[in-house]
Design a protein around this motif. Structure first.
Motif, mmCIF file in Angstrom:
data_model
loop_
_atom_site.group_PDB
_atom_site.id
_atom_site.type_symbol
_atom_site.label_atom_id
_atom_site.label_comp_id
_atom_site.label_asym_id
_atom_site.label_seq_id
_atom_site.Cartn_x
_atom_site.Cartn_y
_atom_site.Cartn_z
ATOM 1 N N UNK A 394 0.852 -1.196 0.000
ATOM 2 C CA UNK A 394 0.000 0.000 0.000
ATOM 3 C C UNK A 394 0.884 1.240 0.000
ATOM 4 N N UNK A 395 0.560 2.178 -0.875
ATOM 5 C CA UNK A 395 1.411 3.369 -1.031
ATOM 6 C C UNK A 395 0.582 4.616 -0.775
ATOM 7 N N UNK A 396 1.036 5.407 0.174
ATOM 8 C CA UNK A 396 0.372 6.659 0.523
ATOM 9 C C UNK A 396 1.138 7.829 -0.064
ATOM 10 N N UNK A 397 0.458 8.939 -0.220
ATOM 11 C CA UNK A 397 1.147 10.140 -0.694
ATOM 12 C C UNK A 397 2.219 10.596 0.282
ATOM 13 N N UNK A 398 2.177 10.070 1.524
ATOM 14 C CA UNK A 398 3.192 10.428 2.516
ATOM 15 C C UNK A 398 4.339 9.420 2.579
ATOM 16 N N UNK A 399 4.219 8.315 1.863
ATOM 17 C CA UNK A 399 5.206 7.236 2.000
ATOM 18 C C UNK A 399 6.633 7.711 1.731
ATOM 19 N N UNK A 400 6.825 8.463 0.653
ATOM 20 C CA UNK A 400 8.164 8.925 0.327
ATOM 21 C C UNK A 400 8.720 9.920 1.325
ATOM 22 N N UNK A 401 7.842 10.706 1.931
ATOM 23 C CA UNK A 401 8.278 11.773 2.830
ATOM 24 C C UNK A 401 8.686 11.266 4.205
ATOM 25 N N UNK A 402 8.284 10.040 4.567
ATOM 26 C CA UNK A 402 8.563 9.551 5.917
ATOM 27 C C UNK A 402 9.651 8.482 5.934
ATOM 28 N N UNK A 403 10.236 8.181 4.794
ATOM 29 C CA UNK A 403 11.235 7.122 4.761
ATOM 30 C C UNK A 403 12.404 7.391 5.706
#
Length: 443
Positions: A394-403
């Protein structure tokens, strides 16, 4: 991330894997508000194509130069369509392009950059009508990346895969020969590779050799299909039994005596240098990297990514470099013609021969993978082609920002400073705090 943005970019360019995205319009927040409620197929399609000269605006991220685009894609497109020319936004942030009101016709991007550079500005564009009009057969492509876009942004087909990635076990053939140990093979389990890593972790003539290292991709594209953020609740989703299984698996490798991290010799969790530049690590699990980059140091070969006992035979997720139109384009047909050509068997075969994993499932295309790269001759290249890929997380629009919120707490787990359960709770708290900050900034 601990992978090193500069090094990672160079490796991507070596492999001809591009990344990027598209914007356009006024200020980012205003544009997002104005466009978020509109249907992205609002622009009417012209009745018929013309061959009048058209300049297409391309955005592939800040690290993509015009020369790089032309060498990899542009010059081939122009042989097919001489009336097309290109302007590439290089060394520019998407936000600056949008703020300047500049149009973007085509983006190409990885899934992390997509929401940051495109979707947040309301520029996602559903290409479904064009796909139907051009009778484009999307079933030729790997379906998982297309589904990721559909599930995440709920805007139809906003991007098509241009090239694929796959996490592979790379190994230093010279070290295995030096120590008389059989190298890794396709179809191994993580338990088997753990024992192999223990054998290969040793000191010899004053040099401490490591058994294995990992890149961030074993987590980002993990085999258990676990995401960090629930796209429905927009909260962290890491404090679970499955995440515990994932972290415990990799923690045990970094707790082998001599293979530790968080030490002066191996400060970071994920570091390509120990394997690919120093030649002191026997194995490295990362996205496919051409043997060209290590040819001066050692002979590198590949094996398929070891599998979990709970997911036998399942490899990594296989994310894509995406390509698509944006809502700001006025050149729908010309732009889609470009995409149609780049996803043709003709161009994808050429791309495959250079050592870039094709977006096509076509056996003939994948059978010539790496054929034009002398350093790949005789290598186990079938390990690089996605076969039994894990389902997309599952991919959220926030996924990249919280890595980045994952790695500091994770280091404490790997060094036994805290246990796995405590580490996962800390990661969850850190991610939720970051999401709250992002939401507050967007108001």
């Amino acid at each position: 991330m601990k992978d090193g943005k500069g090094r990672f970019t160079v490796r991507l360019m070596v492999l001809l894997v591009a990344a990027g995205i598209v914007p356009a319009c006024s200020t980012g927040s205003d544009v997002a508000k104005d466009k978020s409620s509109k249907t992205e197929t609002q622009n009417p399609l012209p009745a018929k194509e013309t061959l009048e000269p058209v300049e297409l605006q391309i955005y592939g991220g800040r690290y993509v130069s015009e020369q790089g685009f032309m060498d990899t894609y542009g010059k081939y497109i122009q042989k097919k369509y001489p009336h097309l020319s290109f302007k590439v936004y290089s060394n520019m942030k998407a936000a600056d392009i949008v703020a300047a009101g500049l149009p973007i016709d085509i983006f190409y991007s990885d899934p992390v950059a997509y929401p940051r550079d495109l979707a947040e500005f309301g520029l996602a564009y559903d290409m479904s009508a064009l796909i139907k009009q051009f009778n484009f057969d999307q079933n030729r492509l790997y379906p998982e990346p297309i589904q990721v876009m559909k599930d995440t942004f709920n805007k139809g087909i906003t991007g098509l895969p241009l090239a694929m990635r796959n996490v592979v076990l790379h190994y230093n053939k010279n070290l295995f020969e030096k120590f008389g140990v059989a190298p890794p093979r396709d179809g191994m389990t993580w338990d088997e590779v753990y024992e192999l890593a223990r054998k290969m972790t040793r000191q010899d003539n004053g040099v401490m050799y490591r058994g294995i290292d990992f890149s961030v991709h074993v987590i980002d594209y993990n085999q258990l299909s676990l995401g960090m953020v629930d796209p429905k609740t927009e909260r962290a989703s890491v404090n679970t039994a499955q995440w515990g299984e994932l972290i415990r698996n990799f923690a045990r490798f970094y707790q082998i005596s001599g293979n530790e991290v968080g030490t002066p010799e191996a400060k970071d969790i994920m570091d390509w240098k120990r394997f690919g530049e120093k030649g002191i690590t026997a194995m490295e699990a990362t996205t496919f990297t051409s043997a060209v980059v290590t040819k001066e140091l050692f002979d590198m070969d590949y094996a398929s990514l070891p599998s979990f006992s709970s997911k036998p035979g399942v490899g990594s997720q296989s994310p894509a470099t995406y390509i698509g139109l944006t809502a700001s384009t006025q050149h729908h047909q010309e732009a889609f013609r470009v995409i149609e050509y780049l996803l043709s068997n003709e161009f994808q075969t050429m791309l495959s021969r250079t050592g870039t994993i094709s977006a096509l499932k076509d056996t003939a295309v994948n059978n010539v993978f790496g054929a034009d790269v002398p350093e790949l001759a005789g290598k186990n290249l079938k390990a690089a082609i996605p076969s039994h890929a894990a389902a997309p997380a599952p991919f959220s629009k926030y996924s990249g920002s919280v890595q980045a919120n994952l790695w500091t707490p994770l280091l404490k787990v790997f060094t036994r400073e805290v246990d796995v359960n405590t580490g996962l709770r800390t990661i969850e708290e850190s991610i939720n705090k970051k999401i709250n900050e992002l939401k507050a900034d967007s108001k």
